[in-house]
Design a protein around this motif. Structure first.
Motif, PDB file in Angstrom:
ATOM      1  N   GLY A   1      42.643 -15.924 -16.641  1.00 29.33           N
ATOM      2  CA  GLY A   1      42.316 -17.338 -16.771  1.00 29.33           C
ATOM      3  C   GLY A   1      40.881 -17.568 -16.447  1.00 29.33           C
ATOM      4  N   ALA A   2      40.343 -18.665 -16.934  1.00 30.11           N
ATOM      5  CA  ALA A   2      38.951 -18.997 -16.692  1.00 30.11           C
ATOM      6  C   ALA A   2      38.823 -19.845 -15.449  1.00 30.11           C
ATOM      7  CB  ALA A   2      38.380 -19.730 -17.896  1.00 30.11           C
ATOM      8  N   GLN A   3      37.660 -19.817 -14.860  1.00 27.37           N
ATOM      9  CA  GLN A   3      37.390 -20.607 -13.659  1.00 27.37           C
ATOM     10  C   GLN A   3      36.950 -21.997 -14.063  1.00 27.37           C
ATOM     11  OE1 GLN A   3      37.837 -19.688 -10.599  1.00 27.37           O
ATOM     12  NE2 GLN A   3      38.490 -17.641 -11.089  1.00 27.37           N
ATOM     13  N   GLU A   4      37.334 -22.997 -13.268  1.00 26.38           N
ATOM     14  CA  GLU A   4      36.914 -24.361 -13.549  1.00 26.38           C
ATOM     15  C   GLU A   4      35.470 -24.548 -13.126  1.00 26.38           C
ATOM     16  OE1 GLU A   4      41.083 -26.647 -12.648  1.00 26.38           O
ATOM     17  OE2 GLU A   4      39.194 -27.456 -11.996  1.00 26.38           O
ATOM     18  N   LEU A   5      34.812 -25.457 -13.829  1.00 20.52           N
ATOM     19  CA  LEU A   5      33.459 -25.806 -13.460  1.00 20.52           C
ATOM     20  C   LEU A   5      33.507 -26.711 -12.238  1.00 20.52           C
ATOM     21  CD1 LEU A   5      32.092 -26.568 -17.005  1.00 20.52           C
ATOM     22  CD2 LEU A   5      31.872 -24.466 -15.705  1.00 20.52           C
ATOM     23  N   GLN A   6      32.652 -26.437 -11.301  1.00 19.68           N
ATOM     24  CA  GLN A   6      32.629 -27.211 -10.074  1.00 19.68           C
ATOM     25  C   GLN A   6      31.402 -28.121 -10.075  1.00 19.68           C
ATOM     26  OE1 GLN A   6      35.067 -27.140  -7.970  1.00 19.68           O
ATOM     27  NE2 GLN A   6      36.128 -25.538  -9.083  1.00 19.68           N
ATOM     28  N   ALA A   7      31.556 -29.306  -9.534  1.00 16.43           N
ATOM     29  CA  ALA A   7      30.451 -30.252  -9.483  1.00 16.43           C
ATOM     30  C   ALA A   7      30.329 -30.783  -8.066  1.00 16.43           C
ATOM     31  CB  ALA A   7      30.676 -31.400 -10.452  1.00 16.43           C
ATOM     32  N   GLY A   8      29.113 -30.864  -7.590  1.00 16.01           N
ATOM     33  CA  GLY A   8      28.907 -31.393  -6.256  1.00 16.01           C
ATOM     34  C   GLY A   8      28.784 -32.904  -6.276  1.00 16.01           C
ATOM     35  N   GLY A   9      28.861 -33.490  -5.133  1.00 15.22           N
ATOM     36  CA  GLY A   9      28.748 -34.941  -5.036  1.00 15.22           C
ATOM     37  C   GLY A   9      27.817 -35.325  -3.916  1.00 15.22           C
ATOM     38  N   ASP A  10      27.429 -36.590  -3.932  1.00 14.46           N
ATOM     39  CA  ASP A  10      26.519 -37.094  -2.912  1.00 14.46           C
ATOM     40  C   ASP A  10      27.327 -37.711  -1.789  1.00 14.46           C
ATOM     41  OD1 ASP A  10      24.411 -37.890  -1.513  1.00 14.46           O
ATOM     42  OD2 ASP A  10      23.646 -39.362  -2.956  1.00 14.46           O
ATOM     43  N   ALA A  11      27.009 -37.381  -0.596  1.00 15.29           N
ATOM     44  CA  ALA A  11      27.735 -37.929   0.547  1.00 15.29           C
ATOM     45  C   ALA A  11      27.469 -39.412   0.719  1.00 15.29           C
ATOM     46  CB  ALA A  11      27.384 -37.180   1.825  1.00 15.29           C
ATOM     47  N   GLY A  12      26.405 -39.916   0.112  1.00 18.64           N
ATOM     48  CA  GLY A  12      26.107 -41.340   0.208  1.00 18.64           C
ATOM     49  C   GLY A  12      25.352 -41.684   1.459  1.00 18.64           C
ATOM     50  N   GLY A  13      23.993 -41.896   1.300  1.00 17.17           N
ATOM     51  CA  GLY A  13      23.203 -42.273   2.467  1.00 17.17           C
ATOM     52  C   GLY A  13      22.674 -41.074   3.193  1.00 17.17           C
ATOM     53  N   PRO A  14      21.494 -41.196   3.823  1.00 19.01           N
ATOM     54  CA  PRO A  14      20.918 -40.053   4.553  1.00 19.01           C
ATOM     55  C   PRO A  14      21.635 -39.818   5.856  1.00 19.01           C
ATOM     56  CG  PRO A  14      19.507 -41.965   4.762  1.00 19.01           C
ATOM     57  CD  PRO A  14      20.622 -42.384   3.871  1.00 19.01           C
ATOM     58  N   PRO A  15      22.252 -38.660   6.051  1.00 18.53           N
ATOM     59  CA  PRO A  15      22.936 -38.388   7.313  1.00 18.53           C
ATOM     60  C   PRO A  15      21.969 -37.897   8.363  1.00 18.53           C
ATOM     61  CG  PRO A  15      23.216 -36.554   5.834  1.00 18.53           C
ATOM     62  CD  PRO A  15      22.388 -37.574   5.101  1.00 18.53           C
ATOM     63  N   ASP A  16      22.427 -37.920   9.599  1.00 18.22           N
ATOM     64  CA  ASP A  16      21.620 -37.328  10.648  1.00 18.22           C
ATOM     65  C   ASP A  16      21.925 -35.849  10.758  1.00 18.22           C
ATOM     66  OD1 ASP A  16      24.082 -37.272  11.698  1.00 18.22           O
ATOM     67  OD2 ASP A  16      23.554 -38.104  13.648  1.00 18.22           O
ATOM     68  N   ALA A  17      21.402 -35.197  11.798  1.00 20.39           N
ATOM     69  CA  ALA A  17      21.581 -33.756  11.942  1.00 20.39           C
ATOM     70  C   ALA A  17      23.025 -33.376  12.101  1.00 20.39           C
ATOM     71  CB  ALA A  17      20.754 -33.257  13.140  1.00 20.39           C
TER      72      ALA A  17
ATOM     73  N   ALA B   1      35.316 -37.098 -13.842  1.00 24.55           N
ATOM     74  CA  ALA B   1      34.514 -36.693 -14.999  1.00 24.55           C
ATOM     75  C   ALA B   1      34.464 -35.178 -15.168  1.00 24.55           C
ATOM     76  CB  ALA B   1      33.106 -37.266 -14.877  1.00 24.55           C
ATOM     77  N   ASN B   2      34.162 -34.453 -14.083  1.00 31.00           N
ATOM     78  CA  ASN B   2      34.070 -32.996 -14.202  1.00 31.00           C
ATOM     79  C   ASN B   2      35.427 -32.371 -14.502  1.00 31.00           C
ATOM     80  OD1 ASN B   2      31.276 -32.369 -13.736  1.00 31.00           O
ATOM     81  ND2 ASN B   2      31.577 -33.067 -11.636  1.00 31.00           N
TER      82      ASN B   2
ATOM     83  N   SER C   1      40.173 -41.877 -23.151  1.00 29.19           N
ATOM     84  CA  SER C   1      39.594 -40.726 -23.855  1.00 29.19           C
ATOM     85  C   SER C   1      40.702 -39.745 -24.225  1.00 29.19           C
ATOM     86  CB  SER C   1      38.565 -40.033 -22.965  1.00 29.19           C
ATOM     87  OG  SER C   1      39.183 -39.505 -21.810  1.00 29.19           O
ATOM     88  N   GLU C   2      40.339 -38.725 -24.993  1.00 28.91           N
ATOM     89  CA  GLU C   2      41.343 -37.745 -25.418  1.00 28.91           C
ATOM     90  C   GLU C   2      41.948 -37.009 -24.227  1.00 28.91           C
ATOM     91  OE1 GLU C   2      41.649 -33.785 -28.292  1.00 28.91           O
ATOM     92  OE2 GLU C   2      39.820 -34.991 -28.251  1.00 28.91           O
ATOM     93  N   GLU C   3      41.119 -36.701 -23.223  1.00 27.28           N
ATOM     94  CA  GLU C   3      41.623 -36.005 -22.051  1.00 27.28           C
ATOM     95  C   GLU C   3      42.564 -36.906 -21.241  1.00 27.28           C
ATOM     96  OE1 GLU C   3      38.301 -36.231 -22.721  1.00 27.28           O
ATOM     97  OE2 GLU C   3      38.275 -34.309 -23.792  1.00 27.28           O
ATOM     98  N   ASP C   4      42.205 -38.210 -21.118  1.00 26.06           N
ATOM     99  CA  ASP C   4      43.066 -39.139 -20.387  1.00 26.06           C
ATOM    100  C   ASP C   4      44.400 -39.319 -21.099  1.00 26.06           C
ATOM    101  OD1 ASP C   4      41.291 -39.636 -18.300  1.00 26.06           O
ATOM    102  OD2 ASP C   4      40.188 -41.089 -19.501  1.00 26.06           O
ATOM    103  N   ARG C   5      44.373 -39.353 -22.426  1.00 22.34           N
ATOM    104  CA  ARG C   5      45.631 -39.483 -23.173  1.00 22.34           C
ATOM    105  C   ARG C   5      46.519 -38.266 -22.948  1.00 22.34           C
ATOM    106  NH1 ARG C   5      43.437 -41.596 -29.091  1.00 22.34           N
ATOM    107  NH2 ARG C   5      42.365 -43.476 -28.329  1.00 22.34           N
ATOM    108  N   PHE C   6      45.895 -37.086 -22.946  1.00 23.39           N
ATOM    109  CA  PHE C   6      46.691 -35.892 -22.672  1.00 23.39           C
ATOM    110  C   PHE C   6      47.311 -35.958 -21.272  1.00 23.39           C
ATOM    111  CE2 PHE C   6      46.943 -31.778 -20.573  1.00 23.39           C
ATOM    112  CZ  PHE C   6      47.848 -31.129 -21.397  1.00 23.39           C
ATOM    113  N   MET C   7      46.525 -36.381 -20.280  1.00 25.85           N
ATOM    114  CA  MET C   7      47.042 -36.450 -18.924  1.00 25.85           C
ATOM    115  C   MET C   7      48.180 -37.456 -18.829  1.00 25.85           C
ATOM    116  SD  MET C   7      46.723 -35.022 -16.011  1.00 25.85           S
ATOM    117  CE  MET C   7      45.114 -34.237 -16.011  1.00 25.85           C
ATOM    118  N   LEU C   8      48.105 -38.533 -19.605  1.00 30.56           N
ATOM    119  CA  LEU C   8      49.162 -39.525 -19.613  1.00 30.56           C
ATOM    120  C   LEU C   8      50.460 -38.918 -20.151  1.00 30.56           C
ATOM    121  CD1 LEU C   8      49.822 -42.520 -19.081  1.00 30.56           C
ATOM    122  CD2 LEU C   8      49.194 -42.979 -21.457  1.00 30.56           C
TER     123      LEU C   8
END
Length: 606
Positions: free
Chosen positions: A249-265, A347-348, A414-421
């Motif tokens: 099987g193939a590996q899924e594409l991974q996407a990172g996200g933003d934590a939102g806002g500058p964090p401290d240390a 989306a990813n 979308s086509e993917e959402d229809r399939f998931m439905l």
């Protein structure tokens, strides 16, 4: 060409062959070469010229043609006469020509011989591959037979132990209840033998036991060893077999996200630290970003100073810049846009699902129909294992439920959402997908596990039935008891893992280990035991098998079969599940029986 009285060419357009009346090229050269045999320097020059003309040509065909021209003019015969010349220079030039001659006939013979050898080698390779396959099949069949004999022998021993107990109990009860012998007893009538006696006689006829009768009523039962024939041929190398079930099987594409806002240390944000949020600054151009954090010693610093940033923006703005945009204008334009489509999956994840659906090359309805009908032919195992990654999550099911409650049109999806439905509407979707994957993997996994279990059983039986190995272990036990007698006392056996200590224990002078000393003692005192390895079979195959891993795979298959049986109970009209259970339940039973035998046969201690 034409020559004037002074020897100068008067018409360069006329060839030398026509002027000299040559029928073939190089006739004059060969004529002077043969006739000027007294001028060695001239002959060396001619031979050197011939070497340059013939052997400096890169085209092999033209080179052979030039060589043939000189052969036709008699060069080969003349060189045969000159081979005994006393001139070293001429001999070097002649040898150089002969070393570079192309013998076309010999090359053709070599080519034909090479082709014949290659064809013969291919035939031999095919025969070797065929014989290797036959040998592997014969070994697997032999291991299976030995494993079956081991199970029969184990069962016979259990029955024999049971019969021994019953026989001893019946003998004791008969002796205690025997009445005193009358003075005149009438002749006893013949009685039918009991089932216990018939069973004992049957085992005696099969040669599994021997009944020894002593004086009076003393009876003892002896278990006879069972000899098992093993193939005498050498083991052929066989590729290693993976213990795990194949899961391509193939590996899924991974996407990172933003934590939102500058964090401290420590990853905390301004709201969590109780720090007053700073006002956002509107810049004229887009600027590069710095990895600024909060919650540091600089928290109390005041950076709200009146500074001229115009030159700074011009110097440090990013290269790809459009005209500066007003955020309020952007927000108003975004509000004027058409309403966005409903989204049921991230989306990813939708992008990865689209890639998977393109690989399957089937529509959503066709895929769902094949899953409900357990149609492996239409789906394929690889596509199924990729599709297992997209089982709807709880969050996605909640979005799908809300979309259906609101009765929004399907055109928004979308086509993917229809399939998931459609995908989420399949009853017991996780159980069906797991069952389908199990149906596809079971035959290959079972075919891999059976030879491994047979190898363990056959090798263990070979070890247990080797008298020479038993005697060697007795010698090891004797030395170990002698060493331990002063502190621990004598033991009745040891674990096989303890044999590693023989290589670690060294003599007083540190020149030899206990293992080497035992080998020397056995070679000198018991030479008949040195060939004990000839009694052991299939050890290399069993040594490459991890019993724990094989047992884990068998348990996994058992759980999969139980899930399949539960699914069949819910759908007893499904012919795919019914036929699978009918065809593969005996295989699963055999795997379970072999796994129990494989665990019982190896001895943990001696």
């Amino acid at each position: 060409m034409l020559l004037n009285p002074d020897g100068v060419n008067s018409d360069p357009a006329i060839p030398f062959t026509q002027v000299c009346g040559e029928q073939h090229r190089f006739e004059k050269l060969m004529e002077y070469f043969r006739n000027e045999d007294s001028n060695i320097d001239f002959m060396v020059a001619c031979m050197q010229f011939i070497n340059i003309v013939v052997h400096s040509v890169e085209n092999m065909n033209f080179r052979v043609f030039l060589q043939y021209e000189f052969t036709h003019l008699g060069l080969d015969l003349y060189l045969e006469r000159l081979r005994l010349t006393e001139s070293d220079k001429l001999q070097v030039q002649i040898q150089a020509y002969l070393d570079n001659v192309f013998d076309v006939g010999a090359l053709l013979e070599d080519t034909e011989t090479k082709n014949a050898v290659l064809e013969h080698m291919e035939e031999l390779q095919e025969q070797v591959a065929l014989l290797t396959e036959r040998l592997r099949d014969a070994e697997n069949e032999s291991m299976a037979k030995i494993a079956e004999l081991e199970k029969q022998l184990s069962q016979a021993r259990k029955e024999l132990e049971t019969l021994r107990e019953r026989f001893s109990e019946s003998t004791a009860m008969g002796a205690s209840r025997r009445p005193p012998e009358p003075e005149k007893a009438p002749p006893a009538a013949p009685t039918r033998p009991s089932a216990l006696e018939l069973k004992v006689e049957e085992l005696e006829e099969k040669g599994l036991i021997r009944i020894l009768r002593g004086p009076g009523d003393a009876v003892s039962i002896e278990i006879l060893p069972v000899a098992v024939a093993t193939p005498s041929g050498g083991d052929a190398p066989t590729p290693g077999v993976p213990t795990g079930s194949p899961s391509p099987g193939a590996q899924e594409l991974q996407a990172g996200g933003d934590a939102g806002g500058p964090p401290d240390a420590l990853g905390r944000h301004d709201s969590e630290l109780g720090v007053k949020a700073k006002k956002p600054i509107q810049t004229k151009f887009r600027m590069p970003l710095l990895n600024w954090i909060t919650g540091t010693v600089f928290t109390e610093l005041n950076d709200e100073k009146e500074l001229d940033m115009s030159d700074f923006e011009e110097q440090f703005k990013t290269k790809s810049q459009g005209p500066s945009l007003d955020l309020s204008t952007l927000k108003s334009k975004a509000a004027q846009k058409a309403p966005s489509k409903a989204t049921l999956i991230e989306a990813n994840r939708a992008k990865n699902l689209a890639i998977t659906l393109r690989k399957g090359n089937l529509g959503a309805e066709r895929i769902c129909q094949a899953i409900e009908a357990y149609d492996l032919q239409a789906l394929g195992l690889d596509f199924l294992e990729l599709l297992m990654r997209f089982l709807p999550t709880e969050y996605e099911r909640s979005l799908i439920a809300r979309f259906e409650r609101e009765q929004r049109p399907m055109e928004e999806l979308s086509e993917e959402d229809r399939f998931m439905l459609h995908f989420s509407r399949i009853p017991r979707l996780p159980e069906r997908m797991t069952t389908l994957t199990f149906l596809g993997n079971f035959p290959d996994t079972a075919q891999l596990l059976m030879p491994q279990l047979n190898a363990i059983i056959a090798a263990s039986m070979s070890i247990k039935s080797s008298d020479k190995l038993r005697q060697i272990l007795e010698i090891v036990l004797a030395f170990g008891n002698y060493m331990n007698s002063s502190k621990r006392g004598a033991a009745y056996g040891f674990r096989l893992q303890s044999l590693d200590a023989l290589l670690e224990m060294k003599s007083t002078d540190r020149k030899q280990t206990l293992l080497h000393y035992l080998v020397k003692v056995i070679a000198e005192k018991y030479p008949q035991l040195t060939g004990f390895h000839s009694d052991l079979h299939f050890l290399d195959k069993a040594g490459s098998v991890s019993l724990d891993s094989v047992l884990a795979d068998v348990r996994s298959l058992q759980r999969g079969l139980e899930l399949t049986q539960r699914e069949f109970v819910r759908q007893d009209d499904c012919m795919v599940l019914k036929e699978f259970l009918r065809a593969n339940s005996p295989t699963m039973d055999k795997l379970l029986a072999d796994s129990k035998t494989a665990q019982a046969v190896p001895a943990g201690g001696l």
